[in-house]
Structures are given as structure tokens and as C-alpha cells.
Design an enzyme around this catalytic site. Structure first.
Site, PDB file in Angstrom:
ATOM      1  CG  HIS A 168       2.785  -6.855 -16.028  1.00 30.03           C
ATOM      2  ND1 HIS A 168       3.521  -7.117 -14.813  1.00 30.03           N
ATOM      3  CD2 HIS A 168       2.059  -5.756 -15.851  1.00 30.03           C
ATOM      4  CE1 HIS A 168       3.376  -6.133 -14.072  1.00 30.03           C
ATOM      5  NE2 HIS A 168       2.377  -5.242 -14.744  1.00 30.03           N
ATOM      6  CD  GLU A 197      -1.315  -3.432 -14.034  1.00 29.80           C
ATOM      7  OE1 GLU A 197      -1.728  -3.048 -13.222  1.00 29.80           O
ATOM      8  OE2 GLU A 197      -0.278  -3.927 -14.422  1.00 29.80           O
ATOM      9  CG  ASN A 225       4.165  -1.416  -7.294  1.00 32.71           C
ATOM     10  OD1 ASN A 225       3.870  -1.474  -8.583  1.00 32.71           O
ATOM     11  ND2 ASN A 225       5.014  -0.716  -6.763  1.00 32.71           N
ATOM     12  CE  LYS A 277       0.572   4.811 -13.243  1.00 34.40           C
ATOM     13  NZ  LYS A 277       1.376   3.720 -14.089  1.00 34.40           N
ATOM     14  CG  HIS A 285       2.311  -4.894  -9.847  1.00 34.89           C
ATOM     15  ND1 HIS A 285       0.834  -4.815  -9.595  1.00 34.89           N
ATOM     16  CD2 HIS A 285       2.659  -4.460 -10.765  1.00 34.89           C
ATOM     17  CE1 HIS A 285       0.496  -4.148 -10.688  1.00 34.89           C
ATOM     18  NE2 HIS A 285       1.591  -4.012 -11.632  1.00 34.89           N
ATOM     19  CG  HIS A 331       7.057  -7.487 -10.868  1.00 30.79           C
ATOM     20  ND1 HIS A 331       7.470  -6.323 -10.301  1.00 30.79           N
ATOM     21  CD2 HIS A 331       6.216  -7.391 -11.692  1.00 30.79           C
ATOM     22  CE1 HIS A 331       6.688  -5.322 -11.093  1.00 30.79           C
ATOM     23  NE2 HIS A 331       6.059  -5.798 -11.976  1.00 30.79           N
ATOM     24  CD  GLU A 388       6.582   2.456  -6.238  1.00 31.05           C
ATOM     25  OE1 GLU A 388       6.249   2.596  -7.476  1.00 31.05           O
ATOM     26  OE2 GLU A 388       6.918   1.486  -5.847  1.00 31.05           O
ATOM     27  CE  LYS A 416       6.636   2.953 -10.462  1.00 28.74           C
ATOM     28  NZ  LYS A 416       6.096   1.897  -9.637  1.00 28.74           N
ATOM     29  NE  ARG A 455       4.265   5.712  -9.850  1.00 31.53           N
ATOM     30  CZ  ARG A 455       4.703   6.219 -10.924  1.00 31.53           C
ATOM     31  NH1 ARG A 455       5.022   7.328 -11.003  1.00 31.53           N
ATOM     32  NH2 ARG A 455       4.232   5.677 -12.213  1.00 31.53           N
TER      33      ARG A 455
HETATM   34  N1  GLY Z   1       2.495   0.522 -12.630  1.00 32.66           N
HETATM   35  C1  GLY Z   1       2.726   1.120 -11.435  1.00 32.66           C
HETATM   36  C2  GLY Z   1       3.275   2.313 -11.375  1.00 32.66           C
HETATM   37  O1  GLY Z   1       3.007   3.065 -12.393  1.00 32.66           O
HETATM   38  O2  GLY Z   1       3.594   3.031 -10.423  1.00 32.66           O
END
Ligand code: GLY
Length: 402
Positions: free
Chosen positions: A270, A189, A249, A231, A252, A256, A241, A147, A245
Site C-alpha cells: 500500500h 505515509e 488521501n 492526522k 491514494h 489505490h 471525510e 476508518k 479529511r
Molecule cells: N488513511 C486516510 C484516512 O484515514 O483518512
């Protein structure tokens, strides 16, 4: 004692790559760049805070035979993830003769990685890039999975591309120089991976989280390996996503929105937004009858134990926002469709799901209570009963460790 180097592979066919995790890898960087350096230019992008690592990377790439190595140093902080800085990088790359076979090398945290990766994805319609993440957040999350992007006034990461690096090199030695507050933000995270689908990892973090935050080499490299493997598994199954995926989040959507409301001015990192946002996701899930109060309190207790903020009221200076503004930001989240928000909700610790079936009124109630909440946990107060805020929290967590 240096730890054994670990390799986690992201299996994405021709876009696949390895993540190297270990100590002192920065000084053997060329060994982990999977292409011949002769005849190529390397463009190292970094920020003021970690430019000494970038200088080392530059020297090593030159010694290893790169034809030309250039370095650009940007201001640190989330505000750098902007169109203005993207334009600067692209102009600099073009001025210095970037070529289709050049390599962009991001040395820094998530901001540098996301921004440089996005520049690499668009310059000459795409050149290779290497991630050398120097923060915990970048090592466990943002450098992995492709990303890339920048922030807009309308919200975080709203302009960007899915573009995979050719290699990720996570040297745990670089974590020793990042501010403790930033380290903790990255730890949020790490906890996320346990919460999403791995109760055993969450339990391990409850027992070993303080060692991870104190940078015990075995603990931190294990945490990075577990996180990147988790991940990798999700990214391999849903790179762009379309569904699963989105689990990454967790926390988030709320996080966010808080970051955007704080205008990326440094008062909410963050990962801190993710920690607070995760508790709000539990709160929402609890009100919808999907999870237990006990699980929510257990997660909040773990965040508090390491010194992470868990309430909006810990943000200093206090966030000046309201429910309508936060709702408006949340509706612009990339997961929202036709103004309908999508949430990642915990059913339990280690079990999460994605849903659109969330009445707006309940989200508003969560936000209303979060903004108005003054009954912060005792960890949030100093002896005189004054709120410590984010900085006070992590300072006291760290002093209690020593
Ligand atoms: N940080 C979330 C992702 O990489 O999908």
C-alpha cells in the site's frame, strides 16, 4: 535507551481517545486500555507474522483480569481484508460468546486493524476495539481516525465504516521485526503528512528520514508523534471525510488504482502505491500548472533516497494494465461523485488542495506516460544497467545506510 512515552489525543467528544507512542508498551498494554477488564472478554485478532506479539497481548490481558481472552490468527497480506475473513471473524466471535461489553483487540498492521475494526463495528451492532499497530504504516496512519473496512474486487476499502477505537497503543519496539520493505512502505505515509501541510516536517524528514527508517528510537517516535498529531487535527475537523479529511488521501487515488490493478498480490505494498501515486499527483498538478517541477523532483529524490519506488515501471512483475482499466478503477474511488474524479493535488511541498476541476484527458496523459515510462532515475538501475525493481531499490538503500 527507551524513549519517553508520548500521548496524542484525538478529541472527538464521546468518541475521543488517546494514542500512546513509546518503547515496550506492549508489555504494559493493560495500562493503556481505558476500561475495567474484569467481567469482559477480549478477542485478539492478529496475523501469522506477528502472532508472538498477539500472544503477549493475550497473556497480559488475562493477567490484568479479563474474564476470558481468545486469539485468532489470520493469514498475512492485503487479500485477508475480505468478506470471507470478515465472516470468519464474526463467526469466531459469536462462537466464543462475544458480548456487548467485549473488546476486540487488533494486533498487527493496517490489514488486521481495518478488518478487525470493521468486525467490531458490526458485531452485536458494535463492540469496543483497541488498536495495537505493529507496523509503521499502521502506527502513523491506519490505526488512527476510525476508518475500517475491507477490499472488494472493484477496489480498495469500498465496504466499511467509520468507527473509532477506544485506544491506540504504538510500541516502536515492534517495528524492529517487520521486513524492511514494509517499514519503508509505512514511511511513505509519514512523508505524506509533510507534503500535505507541513513543509518544516518534510525538511526534517529530508535530514532525518534515514534515521527514522533505521529505527533510531528518538527519530521514529518523533515521526510517529508528528504524523498522528497531524492526522488528529484533520480527523477532528472532518471525521467522516465530508471535505478536508480527503487531504489524507494524497497519492491514494492513483496508488489505490495501481494496487487494485496489481490484484493485491504482494508486488505493490500500500505505501509503495502511495509513493508512486504521490509522484503521479505531482505530475498531474505540474501539467495543470499548480506546482513546480523542482518540488516534484525534490519529493521523488527523497523517496528514492530512502529506497521507495517512485515509478510504475519499478513494480515487478510488471503491471499488466492500460489507461482505460486504471481510469475505470479511479472512477470507483470513494471520492468520485457521479463518475467525476476528485483529486488531492500539491500546490507546493506542504500545501495541498482538493479539486474536481481536472480534465480527464490530462489524467489519461499522466497514466499513459506512467505506464509507458522507461526513463527511470539512475537509482532504479544496477551497475549493469538493469532495472532493480522495488526489492532492489530498498535493498540498496538499506545497504548504503549501514
Ligand atoms: N488513511 C486516510 C484516512 O484515514 O483518512
Amino acid at each position: 535507551m527507551p524513549v519517553e512515552t508520548k500521548i496524542v489525543t484525538i478529541d472527538l467528544d464521546t468518541r475521543g481517545y488517546d494514542i500512546y507512542i513509546g518503547s515496550g508498551l506492549l508489555y504494559r498494554l493493560a495500562d493503556f486500555v481505558p476500561v475495567e477488564l474484569a467481567g469482559r472478554s477480549v478477542f485478539v485478532v492478529t496475523d501469522e507474522n506477528v502472532k508472538s506479539y498477539a500472544q503477549a497481548a493475550k497473556d497480559i490481558m488475562a493477567e490484568a483480569g479479563a474474564q476470558r481472552v481468545e486469539m485468532m490468527v489470520l493469514p498475512p497480506g492485503e487479500k485477508t481484508k475480505s468478506f470471507k475473513q470478515l465472516e470468519r471473524i464474526c463467526g469466531w466471535l459469536l462462537d466464543h460468546g462475544v458480548h456487548r461489553n467485549s473488546i476486540v483487540m487488533a494486533v498487527g498492521g493496517g490489514v488486521i486493524g481495518d478488518l478487525s475494526g470493521f468486525a467490531a463495528s458490526t458485531i452485536m451492532r458494535g463492540v469496543s476495539y483497541v488498536q495495537v499497530p505493529t507496523t509503521l504504516l499502521a502506527q502513523v496512519d491506519s490505526s488512527v481516525g476510525g476508518k475500517t473496512g475491507i477490499n472488494m474486487a472493484q477496489g480498495k476499502n469500498l465496504v466499511g465504516a467509520f468507527y473509532q477505537p477506544i485506544s491506540v497503543i504504538a510500541d516502536i519496539e515492534t517495528l524492529k521485526t517487520i521486513p524492511k520493505r514494509e517499514l519503508l512502505a509505512g514511511y511513505a505515509e509519514v512523508v505524506k503528512y509533510g507534503l500535505i501541510n507541513d513543509l518544516g516536517f518534510f525538511q526534517w524528514l529530508e535530514d532525518n528520514g534515514k534515521d527514522v527508517c533505521a529505527l533510531d528510537p528518538e527519530a521514529v517516535s518523533h515521526a510517529i508523534e508528528k504524523s498522528t498529531k497531524a492526522k488528529a487535527e484533520i480527523v477532528e475537523s472532518d471525521e467522516k471525510e465530508s471535505d478536508r479529511r480527503a487531504l489524507l488521501n494524497l497519492g491514494h487515488t492513483f496508488g489505490h488504482a495501481l494496487e487494485t490493478a496489481a490484484k493485491y498480490d504482494g508486488r505493490l505494498l500500500h505505501g509503495e502505491g502511495v509513493a508512486i501515486g504521490t509522484i503521479l499527483a505531482f505530475d498531474l498538478s505540474l501539467r495543470l500548472g499548480h506546482c513546480t517541477q523542482e518540488d516534484m523532483e525534490r519529493v521523488e529524490a527523497h523517496f528514492s533516497a530512502v529506497g521507495l519506488p517512485t515509478r510504475v515501471s519499478f513494480i515487478e512483475p510488471a503491471l499488466k494494465t492500460d489507461v482505460d482499466s486504471l481510469m475505470e478503477i479511479m472512477k470507483k474511488d470513494k471520492k468520485a461523485t457521479g463518475g467525476q474524479m476528485t483529486f488531492v493535488l500539491p500546490a507546493a511541498i506542504g500545501e495541498t488542495f482538493i479539486t474536481k476541476d481536472v480534465p480527464e484527458g490530462i489524467v489519461r496523459d499522466v497514466l499513459k506516460d506512467a505506464i509507458g515510462k522507461t526513463n527511470v532515475t539512475m537509482e532504479g538501475f544496477n551497475r549493469q544497467g538493469k532495472r532493480k525493481g522495488i526489492k532492489g531499490l530498498w535493498k540498496s538503500a538499506f545497504s548504503s545506510q549501514s
